[in-house]
Design a protein around this motif. Structure first.
Motif, PDB file in Angstrom:
ATOM      1  N   UNK A   5       3.014   6.566  -3.884  1.00  0.00           N
ATOM      2  CA  UNK A   5       3.734   7.472  -4.783  1.00  0.00           C
ATOM      3  C   UNK A   5       3.359   7.272  -6.253  1.00  0.00           C
ATOM      4  N   UNK A   6       3.036   6.035  -6.635  1.00  0.00           N
ATOM      5  CA  UNK A   6       2.630   5.782  -8.017  1.00  0.00           C
ATOM      6  C   UNK A   6       1.318   6.495  -8.337  1.00  0.00           C
ATOM      7  N   UNK A   7       0.383   6.447  -7.401  1.00  0.00           N
ATOM      8  CA  UNK A   7      -0.905   7.102  -7.610  1.00  0.00           C
ATOM      9  C   UNK A   7      -0.729   8.621  -7.643  1.00  0.00           C
ATOM     10  N   UNK A   8       0.115   9.135  -6.762  1.00  0.00           N
ATOM     11  CA  UNK A   8       0.375  10.581  -6.755  1.00  0.00           C
ATOM     12  C   UNK A   8       1.033  11.002  -8.062  1.00  0.00           C
ATOM     13  N   UNK A   9       2.033  10.222  -8.529  1.00  0.00           N
ATOM     14  CA  UNK A   9       2.682  10.532  -9.809  1.00  0.00           C
ATOM     15  C   UNK A   9       1.677  10.486 -10.959  1.00  0.00           C
ATOM     16  N   UNK A  10       0.793   9.503 -10.930  1.00  0.00           N
ATOM     17  CA  UNK A  10      -0.232   9.388 -11.975  1.00  0.00           C
ATOM     18  C   UNK A  10      -1.137  10.616 -11.965  1.00  0.00           C
ATOM     19  N   UNK A  11      -1.517  11.060 -10.790  1.00  0.00           N
ATOM     20  CA  UNK A  11      -2.365  12.246 -10.665  1.00  0.00           C
ATOM     21  C   UNK A  11      -1.687  13.452 -11.305  1.00  0.00           C
TER      22      UNK A  11
ATOM     23  N   UNK B  28       0.845  -1.209   0.000  1.00  0.00           N
ATOM     24  CA  UNK B  28       0.000   0.000   0.000  1.00  0.00           C
ATOM     25  C   UNK B  28       0.872   1.248   0.000  1.00  0.00           C
ATOM     26  N   UNK B  29       1.916   1.254   0.818  1.00  0.00           N
ATOM     27  CA  UNK B  29       2.820   2.410   0.882  1.00  0.00           C
ATOM     28  C   UNK B  29       3.586   2.586  -0.428  1.00  0.00           C
TER      29      UNK B  29
END
Length: 138
Positions: free
Chosen positions: A97-103, A92-93
């Motif tokens: 960062x992957x989701x934030x980068x995607x955003x 999960x951790x």
């Protein structure tokens, strides 16, 4: 069985670990199945035996494989069964960062869900963890 990418920035022992886990996950390696010895696998993938040994030791530590003295190395009976809460938290951790980068790259969450569905189909499993949890609840 295992294919090593010598140009990859991922260390060879990590490639071995990841591919063994994927083969178990897909069901291509079954519980109790005998694996090649360290020397056999190192010859097959053209890698140093110490590298293969390091990968086997880590897979054994994770409960994916087990070595029986005098008999060989086998896929563990519970290789696909372990649901480790700590490991889930680590994943999960790592996902954050992957989701934030995607955003910030302008990728919407529906697109990310599509990718997840594609990956689930690619590895041949719909939702192992969810199915396992529902089995435990019944």
């Amino acid at each position: 069985m295992i294919q090593i990418d010598p140009r990859s920035s991922t260390p060879i022992y990590e490639q071995i670990i990841q591919q063994m886990k994927e083969l178990c996950f897909k069901g291509l390696l079954k519980s109790g199945e005998k694996l090649p010895s360290v020397r056999e696998l190192s010859t097959m993938i053209i890698a140093n035996p110490n590298t293969v040994s390091k990968a086997y030791k880590e897979l054994e530590r994770q409960g994916i494989i087990e070595t029986l003295r005098g008999r060989g190395t086998f896929v563990s009976e519970n290789a696909r069964e372990s649901l480790d809460e700590r490991k889930m938290e680590v994943i999960k951790e790592q996902l954050k960062p992957l989701i934030i980068d995607a955003f910030y790259a302008g990728i919407d969450f529906n697109h990310i869900h599509m990718w997840i569905d594609e990956i689930k189909k690619e590895v041949g499993r719909e939702s192992h963890a969810r199915n396992k949890k529902s089995d435990e609840n019944n």
